[in-house]
Design a protein around this motif. Sequence first.
Motif, PDB file in Angstrom:
ATOM      1  N   PHE A  30       0.214  30.388  79.304  1.00  0.00           N
ATOM      2  CA  PHE A  30       0.792  30.203  80.633  1.00  0.00           C
ATOM      3  C   PHE A  30       1.741  28.996  80.621  1.00  0.00           C
ATOM      4  N   LEU A  31       1.339  27.936  79.932  1.00  0.00           N
ATOM      5  CA  LEU A  31       2.160  26.725  79.892  1.00  0.00           C
ATOM      6  C   LEU A  31       3.451  26.912  79.106  1.00  0.00           C
ATOM      7  N   LEU A  61      -1.028  30.285  88.292  1.00  0.00           N
ATOM      8  CA  LEU A  61      -2.192  30.859  87.605  1.00  0.00           C
ATOM      9  C   LEU A  61      -3.471  30.219  88.121  1.00  0.00           C
ATOM     10  N   GLY A  62      -4.459  31.032  88.298  1.00  0.00           N
ATOM     11  CA  GLY A  62      -5.776  30.531  88.676  1.00  0.00           C
ATOM     12  C   GLY A  62      -6.848  31.369  88.000  1.00  0.00           C
ATOM     13  N   TYR A  63      -7.913  30.744  87.589  1.00  0.00           N
ATOM     14  CA  TYR A  63      -8.982  31.504  86.938  1.00  0.00           C
ATOM     15  C   TYR A  63     -10.323  30.811  87.160  1.00  0.00           C
ATOM     16  N   GLY A  64     -11.371  31.529  86.902  1.00  0.00           N
ATOM     17  CA  GLY A  64     -12.708  30.963  87.025  1.00  0.00           C
ATOM     18  C   GLY A  64     -13.655  31.631  86.053  1.00  0.00           C
TER      19      GLY A  64
ATOM     20  N   TYR B  30       8.439  21.251  86.174  1.00  0.00           N
ATOM     21  CA  TYR B  30       7.396  20.510  86.878  1.00  0.00           C
ATOM     22  C   TYR B  30       6.098  21.296  86.722  1.00  0.00           C
ATOM     23  N   GLN B  31       5.046  20.595  86.349  1.00  0.00           N
ATOM     24  CA  GLN B  31       3.740  21.247  86.210  1.00  0.00           C
ATOM     25  C   GLN B  31       2.747  20.565  87.138  1.00  0.00           C
ATOM     26  N   VAL B  32       2.096  21.365  87.940  1.00  0.00           N
ATOM     27  CA  VAL B  32       1.066  20.842  88.848  1.00  0.00           C
ATOM     28  C   VAL B  32      -0.279  21.398  88.391  1.00  0.00           C
ATOM     29  N   LYS B  33      -1.188  20.493  88.096  1.00  0.00           N
ATOM     30  CA  LYS B  33      -2.531  20.904  87.669  1.00  0.00           C
ATOM     31  C   LYS B  33      -3.531  20.033  88.402  1.00  0.00           C
ATOM     32  N   MET B  34      -4.223  20.635  89.343  1.00  0.00           N
ATOM     33  CA  MET B  34      -5.170  19.867  90.139  1.00  0.00           C
ATOM     34  C   MET B  34      -6.433  19.601  89.322  1.00  0.00           C
ATOM     35  N   PRO B  35      -6.940  18.375  89.385  1.00  0.00           N
ATOM     36  CA  PRO B  35      -8.165  18.083  88.629  1.00  0.00           C
ATOM     37  C   PRO B  35      -9.347  18.874  89.183  1.00  0.00           C
ATOM     38  N   GLY B  36     -10.078  19.477  88.299  1.00  0.00           N
ATOM     39  CA  GLY B  36     -11.236  20.275  88.708  1.00  0.00           C
ATOM     40  C   GLY B  36     -10.907  21.713  89.002  1.00  0.00           C
ATOM     41  N   GLY B  39      -6.379  26.331  86.503  1.00  0.00           N
ATOM     42  CA  GLY B  39      -5.080  26.974  86.724  1.00  0.00           C
ATOM     43  C   GLY B  39      -4.013  25.941  86.993  1.00  0.00           C
ATOM     44  N   GLY B  40      -2.935  26.396  87.554  1.00  0.00           N
ATOM     45  CA  GLY B  40      -1.862  25.463  87.848  1.00  0.00           C
ATOM     46  C   GLY B  40      -0.598  26.171  88.269  1.00  0.00           C
TER      47      GLY B  40
END
Lengths: 152, 97
Positions: A30-31, A61-64, B30-36, B39-40
């Motif tokens: 994804f990155l 993107l989101g995952y769990g 720009y990359q946004v990645k929230m802690p915890g 995803g992003g």
Amino acid sequence: MDKQPEGAVKTAGINLDRTFDDVNATMDKFLEVASVNRVYGAPIEVGDVKIIPSAENLAILGYGVGAGFGSGNLEANEEADKPGEGIGEGGGGGGGGGGKILSRPVAVIIASPEGVRVEPVADRTKVIMAAITAAGFVAGMFLRMSRGPKSF
Amino acid sequence: MANRILTQQTSTGEPVAVSNFKVYPVAHSYQVKMPGANGGIIWNRPVAVIVEDSEGNKQVLPVTDVTRWLQVAIVAAGFFGVILSWLIFRKSSKPAD
């Protein structure tokens, strides 16, 4: 069976470390969207001229992942009326995710022996949609204000 | 670096050779990645191209996002129109002294 790395979390046959490795591999892919190669396309040759398309990308993107396990309490069941029941262990795990990549052309770079120039690409649909939305908002506010304040 | 919420990065791609020019594409991400959070978000856009001639002279040609500029201009014009009409009606609806 692969050799378990030291310190790996393994519960009821579920290797969480491996699961997270797979997830991280997906995240790395994804990155890769952040690469300059995703913004500029491969040059298209037309005679002596090379045309390089460029686009803006937005990737979400989101995952769990989750896993759980449980086991029967041997001592407690032996003392109970039905000894032996509930002995054993089991577990399960799963995960899910989703994502979307939005891409929009921004410009084309035309490189010829005479020189290099950048030709912008205007997305008419987006501009017209923005104009209709803004005009509707202004017209709505204008009508509301022309009626004057409400009196009850 | 990996734990930062917002990461921005400017990267230059491989040059494209045309005649006696070399064109270097430049992109900004720009990359946004929230802690915890798993995803992003990544926003990647073209910024400019650097043109290098055979003598080594470099020229930067910016890549303008016309669509984005037009969208911002239209929204700003709409906002300005609402403010202007509000001012006009506010003035005309005031009771005469």
